[in-house]
Design a protein around this motif. Structure first.
Motif, short mmCIF file in Angstrom:
data_model
loop_
_atom_site.label_atom_id
_atom_site.label_comp_id
_atom_site.label_asym_id
_atom_site.label_seq_id
_atom_site.Cartn_x
_atom_site.Cartn_y
_atom_site.Cartn_z
N VAL A 89 0.84 -1.21 0.00
CA VAL A 89 0.00 0.00 0.00
C VAL A 89 0.87 1.25 0.00
N LEU A 90 1.88 1.27 0.86
CA LEU A 90 2.74 2.45 0.99
C LEU A 90 3.55 2.70 -0.28
N GLU A 91 4.06 1.65 -0.87
CA GLU A 91 4.93 1.81 -2.03
C GLU A 91 4.18 2.26 -3.28
N LYS A 92 2.86 2.19 -3.25
CA LYS A 92 2.06 2.72 -4.35
C LYS A 92 1.94 4.24 -4.28
N LYS A 146 8.60 7.42 7.28
CA LYS A 146 8.32 6.11 6.69
C LYS A 146 7.87 5.12 7.76
N LEU A 147 8.52 5.18 8.92
CA LEU A 147 8.14 4.29 10.02
C LEU A 147 6.75 4.63 10.53
N LEU A 148 6.47 5.90 10.69
CA LEU A 148 5.13 6.32 11.12
C LEU A 148 4.07 5.82 10.14
N SER A 149 4.33 5.99 8.86
CA SER A 149 3.37 5.55 7.83
C SER A 149 3.17 4.05 7.89
#
Length: 219
Positions: free
Chosen positions: A69-72, A84-87
């Motif tokens: 999901v994040l890498e999209k 990035k860690l928070l996300s």
């Protein structure tokens, strides 16, 4: 029994979760479970050696889904390590929330918390790779042995943080788990400041939050 259809890893996991939630226990055997899917036992063994191995895979799959999901999101690729860690934490908790009934049951099965934590073994491995990839800025000691120790220590700190986060979310009774969101922000901020040698204010803030919520961190 002849194979009537092919099966995928996600189908096995989904069916297993459904079965566990509907009956409150594991299927009586892999044979019975496979029969319910109209597949051969060999098709199950192509993915997992046992139900225990399947269970360990589930939490890692949740993590991989969160990363997908994040890498999209193109913006995510430009974030610094902390964001990035928070996300990742926020997204992983969203996925756990979608599967909350299973997570609560899976991590509360045994009175011995260590038995429950074994289900997170595969998650720990993929999480460790994620932390390495963040390339978190650390104190430069210019000594290889110290830096290796520091890298392992940082990975262990974030893993412990991740476990505490999951436990906090499991016990959170606030609407939409809003206290978990607050906890994530305070926890990550405090940890990064600790690594960067500016811990006092954030650690005190986090400590006050812990005391207010009176957390019991035993699984």
């Amino acid at each position: 029994m002849e194979t009537q259809k092919q099966v995928t890893e996600i189908q096995l996991v989904t069916k297993y979760i459904d079965s566990l939630l509907e009956t409150g226990k594991q299927p009586s055997s892999i044979y019975v479970f496979s029969k319910s899917l109209e597949i051969d036992e060999a098709d199950f063994y192509a993915f997992f050696s046992s139900f225990e191995q399947l269970e360990k895979r589930i939490f890692a799959m949740f993590f991989e889904n969160a990363l997908t999901v994040l890498e999209k999101n193109d913006d995510y690729k430009t974030y610094e390590a902390k964001n990035k860690l928070l996300s990742l934490y926020f997204t992983y908790i969203e996925i756990l929330t979608q599967n909350r009934s299973y997570v609560i049951q899976a991590l509360n099965t045994h009175k011995n918390g260590l038995q429950n934590l074994k289900k997170l073994d595969s998650l720990k491995k993929v999480f460790g790779v994620f932390i390495d990839d963040l390339q978190i800025e650390k104190i430069d000691f210019n000594q290889e042995k110290i830096e290796k120790f520091q890298n392992k220590a940082i990975k262990d700190v974030f893993w412990a943080q991740f476990l505490i986060l999951i436990k906090f979310w499991m016990e959170d009774t606030s609407p939409s788990f809003e206290k978990t969101d607050i906890f994530i922000e305070k926890n990550v901020q405090a940890t990064f400041e600790l690594i960067q040698t500016q811990p006092l204010k954030s650690l005190l803030d986090l400590g006050k939050f812990f005391l207010k919520e009176k957390m019991d961190l035993k699984f």
